[in-house]
Design a protein around this motif. Structure first.
Motif, PDB file in Angstrom:
ATOM      1  N   THR A  69       0.846  -1.193   0.000  1.00 54.80           N
ATOM      2  CA  THR A  69       0.000   0.000   0.000  1.00 54.80           C
ATOM      3  C   THR A  69       0.882   1.243   0.000  1.00 54.80           C
ATOM      4  O   THR A  69       1.775   1.373   0.837  1.00 54.80           O
TER       5      THR A  69
ATOM      6  N   ALA B 133       6.130   0.732   7.433  1.00 53.60           N
ATOM      7  CA  ALA B 133       6.147   1.703   6.342  1.00 53.60           C
ATOM      8  C   ALA B 133       7.599   2.028   6.064  1.00 53.60           C
ATOM      9  O   ALA B 133       8.371   2.287   6.989  1.00 53.60           O
TER      10      ALA B 133
ATOM     11  N   ASN C 296       3.837  -0.847   3.855  1.00 48.79           N
ATOM     12  CA  ASN C 296       3.387   0.423   3.288  1.00 48.79           C
ATOM     13  C   ASN C 296       4.605   1.150   2.727  1.00 48.79           C
ATOM     14  O   ASN C 296       5.703   1.039   3.266  1.00 48.79           O
TER      15      ASN C 296
END
Length: 193
Positions: free
Chosen positions: A76, A144, A173
């Motif tokens: 993502t 992330a 992420n």
């Protein structure tokens, strides 16, 4: 003489005409770091501009090629607000995947340093367990990764290596804006240690 000194001081002062929030509800967030809490907010100088390496718009490609919006299937891509939410989440891990030199030049508060070229050697630090085919990362946290910006291939390369070693793509992420956009928005930068 005093009037001239006051006028000169006002001219040299930052332009603080309008408050600069993170979003409509938040002026700042506080993240815990090994050195204690750090408040992340945007700079309040309405006339601030980005300078230095992050102001450069054109670099030789390769290696400084524009990166895809999504570096691997299942990952993502997120923006600053989502990254700030992750920084406030004690279960999530934000990873600065840049080289040591770039990291030491300033990083996002709360990020840990795991250089892109050695990240698969450090998956144990994220709760992954070695297995016969690489790593078992089924119990690893949501992460992330970021690097220097949309032209930086360090975090996309690290993400693909992590997936290849066994880290689930759906737990990864990608903050594509990286340090260039972070600095462009005037967000707090911490010393990388």
């Amino acid at each position: 003489m005093i009037r001239i000194a006051i006028a000169l001081a006002l001219l040299a002062a930052p332009a603080l005409a309008d408050p600069v929030g993170i979003d409509a509800e938040r002026m700042a967030i506080t993240v815990e770091t090994p050195d204690g809490p750090i408040e992340i907010m945007r700079g309040q100088d309405n006339d601030a501009v980005i300078t230095g390496d992050f102001a450069k718009t054109s670099r030789a490609c390769p290696p400084f090629c524009i990166q895809p919006m999504t570096p691997a299937e299942g990952v993502t891509t997120i923006g600053e607000l989502e990254l700030l939410d992750m920084l406030e989440d004690p279960e999530a891990v934000v990873i600065d995947s840049r080289t040591r030199e770039w990291f030491e030049g300033g990083t996002i508060p709360g990020a840990i340093h795991m250089p892109w070229e050695r990240i698969t050697d450090q998956l144990g630090e994220l709760g992954c367990e070695p297995d016969f085919e690489g790593w078992d990362c089924s119990e690893a946290p949501e992460v992330a990764l970021f690097c220097n910006g949309p032209w930086c291939g360090q975090s996309p390369t690290a993400i693909r290596a992590m997936i290849g070693a066994g880290y689930p793509a759906e737990k990864i992420n990608y903050y594509r804006g990286g340090m260039q956009v972070w600095r462009l928005l005037g967000l707090t930068v911490a010393e990388g240690r």
